[in-house]
Scaffold this active site. Structure first.
Site, PDB file in Angstrom:
ATOM      1  N   HIS A 234       0.842  -1.196   0.000  1.00  0.00           N
ATOM      2  CA  HIS A 234       0.000   0.000   0.000  1.00  0.00           C
ATOM      3  C   HIS A 234       0.878   1.247   0.000  1.00  0.00           C
ATOM      4  O   HIS A 234       1.907   1.304   0.675  1.00  0.00           O
ATOM      5  CB  HIS A 234      -0.914   0.015   1.222  1.00  0.00           C
ATOM      6  CG  HIS A 234      -2.090   0.926   1.059  1.00  0.00           C
ATOM      7  ND1 HIS A 234      -2.017   2.283   1.285  1.00  0.00           N
ATOM      8  CD2 HIS A 234      -3.365   0.686   0.656  1.00  0.00           C
ATOM      9  CE1 HIS A 234      -3.201   2.827   1.054  1.00  0.00           C
ATOM     10  NE2 HIS A 234      -4.031   1.883   0.666  1.00  0.00           N
ATOM     11  N   HIS A 235       0.452   2.237  -0.787  1.00  0.00           N
ATOM     12  CA  HIS A 235       1.287   3.428  -0.977  1.00  0.00           C
ATOM     13  C   HIS A 235       1.448   4.237   0.303  1.00  0.00           C
ATOM     14  O   HIS A 235       2.352   5.080   0.404  1.00  0.00           O
ATOM     15  CB  HIS A 235       0.677   4.312  -2.073  1.00  0.00           C
ATOM     16  CG  HIS A 235       1.704   4.995  -2.915  1.00  0.00           C
ATOM     17  ND1 HIS A 235       2.877   5.500  -2.405  1.00  0.00           N
ATOM     18  CD2 HIS A 235       1.744   5.258  -4.249  1.00  0.00           C
ATOM     19  CE1 HIS A 235       3.579   6.052  -3.373  1.00  0.00           C
ATOM     20  NE2 HIS A 235       2.919   5.912  -4.496  1.00  0.00           N
ATOM     21  N   SER A 236       0.587   4.030   1.280  1.00  0.00           N
ATOM     22  CA  SER A 236       0.723   4.768   2.535  1.00  0.00           C
ATOM     23  C   SER A 236       1.953   4.335   3.331  1.00  0.00           C
ATOM     24  O   SER A 236       2.391   5.040   4.241  1.00  0.00           O
ATOM     25  CB  SER A 236      -0.529   4.583   3.396  1.00  0.00           C
ATOM     26  OG  SER A 236      -0.730   3.203   3.708  1.00  0.00           O
TER      27      SER A 236
END
Length: 344
Positions: free
Chosen positions: A143-145
């Protein structure tokens, strides 16, 4: 208390950054998918052991996202490695073309389901399937977070070791600034160049202010009324939620460096040029030229407005960094397209 435990305690109270919250928005649930080919077959147990010794020491990859008092926060949790390292059960039939298509379909199917927030937001898929370019394939979905491209690549390098020394981190080339500073100091030390460098500095500041003003006006105009041209590359409303199809081709880095050295430019310049050339060829087939080679009078490619949003890493230090901080700038770039004239 060890350093890892103190770091995990710090993360308990850490809220998601504004960028991380944006990546969790329902209409912008963004993942990073990376595909790595290997020269030998993958041994899952070795991968799991290596991840336990490296990646699982990073607090982001051992924490899940929870909501507390209306705010999203990172919550340290126990990682079950078998839930994150997935070994695909496939039959290697020896058909390389079929294997390449299977990899593309496998990656595309990953976009159908999001990762559950009850566990850390990352997965590694191991596929012992021989393709046209590799003996086996590893697909990472993160996930890009958890981080941007630069920090995730640094983390990946930090999880690897040299083949010559299994206990040593890989070394990366660094820009030698000593020679640049020395040569600049020598030039500045000459009285004849002081006025020249002062004028250059003033001119540079004026160009910076002018370019900033132009970019600001274009940004406001884009928000208000300036739109990209309608092309097959521009999706309609809700396209961001549809299933994606991943089709990839490998490019030789030696070929890229050959063009870079011949044209005296950077690798990013070469890749941007290749992207613009590929988009030009595609749009010439779909918008500018008919299937029989006759040019259409309408919707010529040269009149198409096509822009890209580019993120530039602003970290001052090169090399391996695993702090997870994000420092970048975002700007819009007008892609240059041209008409391809067919030979008769």
């Amino acid at each position: 208390m060890g350093s890892n435990e103190r770091e995990r305690e710090r993360v308990v109270c850490e809220a998601l950054s504004p960028a991380a919250r944006l990546f969790h928005a329902p209409t912008f649930n963004c993942y990073v998918i990376a595909v790595i080919g290997t020269k030998t077959r993958i041994h899952p147990q070795s991968i799991k052991q290596g991840l336990s010794d490296t990646l699982l020491k990073h607090p982001r990859f051992t924490s899940n996202m929870v909501k507390k008092r209306g705010k999203c926060r990172w919550n340290p949790t126990t990682v079950k490695i078998d839930e994150h390292v997935i070994v695909a059960d496939i039959d290697d039939e020896g058909n390389i073309e079929k294997a390449d298509r299977f990899i593309e379909d496998y990656i595309s199917n990953l976009t159908r389901t999001p990762l559950p927030t009850s566990k850390p937001l990352w997965e590694i898929h191991l596929l012992n399937l021989k393709t046209s370019e590799a003996e086996a394939v590893c697909v990472m979905r993160i996930h890009h977070s958890l981080g941007d491209g630069a920090s995730l690549m640094s983390l990946l390098l930090a999880a690897t070791r040299k083949t010559s020394d299994p206990h040593a981190l890989p070394t990366l080339p660094r820009l030698n600034k000593a020679n640049i500073i020395t040569s600049s100091s020598d030039r500045n030390g000459r009285s004849g160049f002081i006025v020249w460098w002062f004028l250059l500095g003033v001119w540079g500041v004026m160009r910076l202010l002018w370019n900033t003003l132009v970019d600001l006006v274009m940004f406001v105009a884009t928000v208000l009324f300036v739109r990209d041209s309608d092309t097959p590359l521009k999706g309609g409303r809700g396209v961001e939620l549809s299933t994606k199809r991943f089709v990839f081709r490998n490019v030789s880095m030696d070929d890229v460096k050959l063009v870079k050295n011949a044209m005296k430019m950077t690798i990013n310049d070469v890749l941007l040029g290749v992207t613009q050339a590929g988009l030009t060829r595609y749009l010439n087939r779909t918008k500018g030229v008919d299937g029989d080679g006759k040019e259409r009078p309408k919707n010529k490619v040269k009149n198409i407005r096509l822009r890209a949003t580019i993120l530039v890493n602003l970290r001052p230090t090169a090399g391996i960094q695993v702090d997870g901080t994000s420092t970048f700038v975002l700007f819009m770039l007008n892609l240059m397209l041209f008409i391809i004239c067919s030979r008769k």
